[in-house]
Design a protein around this motif. Sequence first.
Motif, PDB file in Angstrom:
ATOM      1  N   GLY A  99       0.804  -1.204   0.000  1.00 35.10           N
ATOM      2  CA  GLY A  99       0.000   0.000   0.000  1.00 35.10           C
ATOM      3  C   GLY A  99       0.842   1.261   0.000  1.00 35.10           C
ATOM      4  N   THR A 100       0.162   2.388   0.124  1.00 37.69           N
ATOM      5  CA  THR A 100       0.807   3.701   0.057  1.00 37.69           C
ATOM      6  C   THR A 100       0.334   4.552   1.225  1.00 37.69           C
ATOM      7  OG1 THR A 100       0.833   3.573  -2.354  1.00 37.69           O
ATOM      8  CG2 THR A 100       1.160   5.745  -1.370  1.00 37.69           C
ATOM      9  N   PRO A 101       1.229   5.224   1.915  1.00 40.93           N
ATOM     10  CA  PRO A 101       0.802   6.092   3.013  1.00 40.93           C
ATOM     11  C   PRO A 101      -0.181   7.159   2.527  1.00 40.93           C
ATOM     12  CG  PRO A 101       3.179   5.800   3.041  1.00 40.93           C
ATOM     13  CD  PRO A 101       2.694   5.211   1.758  1.00 40.93           C
ATOM     14  N   PHE A 102      -1.181   7.426   3.332  1.00 39.35           N
ATOM     15  CA  PHE A 102      -2.212   8.401   2.989  1.00 39.35           C
ATOM     16  C   PHE A 102      -2.434   9.319   4.178  1.00 39.35           C
ATOM     17  CE2 PHE A 102      -4.202   4.762   4.911  1.00 39.35           C
ATOM     18  CZ  PHE A 102      -5.180   5.286   5.735  1.00 39.35           C
ATOM     19  N   GLY A 103      -3.321  10.277   4.010  1.00 40.94           N
ATOM     20  CA  GLY A 103      -3.594  11.197   5.107  1.00 40.94           C
ATOM     21  C   GLY A 103      -2.375  12.053   5.409  1.00 40.94           C
ATOM     22  N   PHE A 104      -2.158  12.332   6.671  1.00 34.30           N
ATOM     23  CA  PHE A 104      -1.060  13.214   7.058  1.00 34.30           C
ATOM     24  C   PHE A 104       0.311  12.612   6.806  1.00 34.30           C
ATOM     25  CE2 PHE A 104      -4.368  15.522   9.412  1.00 34.30           C
ATOM     26  CZ  PHE A 104      -4.059  16.807   9.006  1.00 34.30           C
ATOM     27  N   ALA A 105       0.418  11.292   6.737  1.00 33.28           N
ATOM     28  CA  ALA A 105       1.713  10.662   6.459  1.00 33.28           C
ATOM     29  C   ALA A 105       1.961  10.458   4.977  1.00 33.28           C
ATOM     30  CB  ALA A 105       1.821   9.322   7.188  1.00 33.28           C
ATOM     31  N   ALA A 106       1.096  10.985   4.115  1.00 41.41           N
ATOM     32  CA  ALA A 106       1.311  10.853   2.673  1.00 41.41           C
ATOM     33  C   ALA A 106       2.692  11.382   2.305  1.00 41.41           C
ATOM     34  CB  ALA A 106       0.224  11.605   1.913  1.00 41.41           C
ATOM     35  N   GLY A 107       3.374  10.655   1.438  1.00 44.00           N
ATOM     36  CA  GLY A 107       4.723  11.033   1.038  1.00 44.00           C
ATOM     37  C   GLY A 107       5.813  10.355   1.838  1.00 44.00           C
ATOM     38  N   THR A 108       5.451   9.687   2.909  1.00 41.35           N
ATOM     39  CA  THR A 108       6.437   8.926   3.682  1.00 41.35           C
ATOM     40  C   THR A 108       6.942   7.761   2.832  1.00 41.35           C
ATOM     41  OG1 THR A 108       5.348   9.518   5.749  1.00 41.35           O
ATOM     42  CG2 THR A 108       6.824   7.613   5.807  1.00 41.35           C
ATOM     43  N   PRO A 155       7.319  17.558  18.996  1.00 44.32           N
ATOM     44  CA  PRO A 155       6.401  17.204  17.911  1.00 44.32           C
ATOM     45  C   PRO A 155       6.499  15.726  17.501  1.00 44.32           C
ATOM     46  CG  PRO A 155       7.543  19.259  17.413  1.00 44.32           C
ATOM     47  CD  PRO A 155       8.214  18.692  18.620  1.00 44.32           C
ATOM     48  N   ALA A 156       5.337  15.134  17.288  1.00 44.11           N
ATOM     49  CA  ALA A 156       5.287  13.839  16.614  1.00 44.11           C
ATOM     50  C   ALA A 156       5.197  14.034  15.112  1.00 44.11           C
ATOM     51  CB  ALA A 156       4.094  13.025  17.108  1.00 44.11           C
ATOM     52  N   GLY A 157       4.783  15.227  14.694  1.00 43.60           N
ATOM     53  CA  GLY A 157       4.752  15.556  13.280  1.00 43.60           C
ATOM     54  C   GLY A 157       3.537  14.998  12.572  1.00 43.60           C
ATOM     55  N   HIS A 158       3.729  14.585  11.340  1.00 37.26           N
ATOM     56  CA  HIS A 158       2.658  14.114  10.477  1.00 37.26           C
ATOM     57  C   HIS A 158       2.614  12.592  10.534  1.00 37.26           C
ATOM     58  CE1 HIS A 158       3.696  18.147   9.131  1.00 37.26           C
ATOM     59  NE2 HIS A 158       2.443  18.247   8.707  1.00 37.26           N
ATOM     60  N   VAL A 159       1.512  12.072  11.063  1.00 36.27           N
ATOM     61  CA  VAL A 159       1.423  10.651  11.405  1.00 36.27           C
ATOM     62  C   VAL A 159       0.117  10.079  10.884  1.00 36.27           C
ATOM     63  CG1 VAL A 159       1.438   8.963  13.284  1.00 36.27           C
ATOM     64  CG2 VAL A 159       2.764  11.096  13.513  1.00 36.27           C
ATOM     65  N   THR A 160       0.189   8.923  10.260  1.00 34.79           N
ATOM     66  CA  THR A 160      -1.007   8.154   9.946  1.00 34.79           C
ATOM     67  C   THR A 160      -0.957   6.833  10.693  1.00 34.79           C
ATOM     68  OG1 THR A 160      -1.321   9.143   7.761  1.00 34.79           O
ATOM     69  CG2 THR A 160      -2.321   6.988   8.132  1.00 34.79           C
TER      70      THR A 160
END
Length: 386
Positions: free
Chosen positions: A21-30, A200-205
């Motif tokens: 799969g592919t990261p989505f939501g706030f973790a998109a681009g990870t 910060p934990a930052g952008h997390v899905t």
Amino acid sequence: MKIAALASLFLAATAHAQVQGTPFGFAAGTTGGGAAKPAAPSSLQELVSWLTDDVPRTILIDREWNFVGTEGTTTGKCCSTKTTTCEGGTSKGQAWIQDKCDDGTWITCKWDNAARKAIDIGSNKSIVGVGDKGVLKGKGLRLTNGNKNVIIQNIHFTQLNPEYVWGGDALTLTDTDQVWVDHNKFSLIGRQHIVSGWKPAGHVTISNNEFDGRTQWSAGCNGKHYWTMLLIGEKDYYTFAGNWVHDVSGRAPHMGTTKTNSENFFHGVNNYFQNIGGHSFDVDANTWMLLEGNVWEGVDTPITDTTLKSGAVIYNVPNTKAGRDCAGSIGQDCEINQLTKSGAFAPRTDADVLKKAALYKASIAPHTPVADIPKNVMANAGVGKI
């Protein structure tokens, strides 16, 4: 079987064990380990080395890695309170590993040291379980010190001193960014299944995970784990989607804090909260929360009374009109939530949530119909289901 056929099977298994799969939501681009060739460590020492170095890696967890006993044990004092003795409860309690015991009595206790010190993960890692075999027993992971861009997928975290509060955290996120936590299982953890620290934990899905609270040591004295998730980082942006949170009794999750000038945006979509003998959401100020398409079934308290007075900003889509009102801000309708055999969840449609969500429009994940959630989540959440 011929050598060529065996090699073909091995290559197929290895290919499947890569990130799915592919990261989505706030973790998109990870990207995690990116194009790094998947490899399975051959020893605990090699596993730790690969997890902690600064080399991009796709690390295959193809067995149970057991850390219990590898760093010795400690015999010390624990604080015993009414949540330890559990008079009239349906399970044993949890004693507290701590320095003070103002509201209880000291007892002698013995804990495993490995679970109390997490492994610090380097940047650019994909940590992926193979089939349903990937288990980290007696050890948690931590992302900190600015390390980021990590994917953790299809791993069972378990047996972190479940007898004791402060026995160990499964996954810690503090001073990090770009993290995808997907299709994992958490069980028999002493403290938090997932915790963010003051940084910060930052952008997390956090997606398609199973948070299994069943235990014989319970701070609630009811066979259900209390310390599920504590999300209080300074700058945290969460997509929480498709997760199965069951048989817990609190902090499912707790978010926000007034102790720092934090900003915590939380999009909870299509999750299944089941058999919670206590509270699910407990939310403090400095938090903006959009909840849509979730199901609470057999949950005593879907959201705490203190949440509704804390200053937290909440949009919980109580009706179809509220769902339609999302479109102007995020480009799509929101899905109503559903409660079955559960306590009340007061309608909240705080406009500031949609204003904030509009700033993160590209990170707002789509939803599926709420009627499908129990079946879909049960079929997809946890290990061995990718």
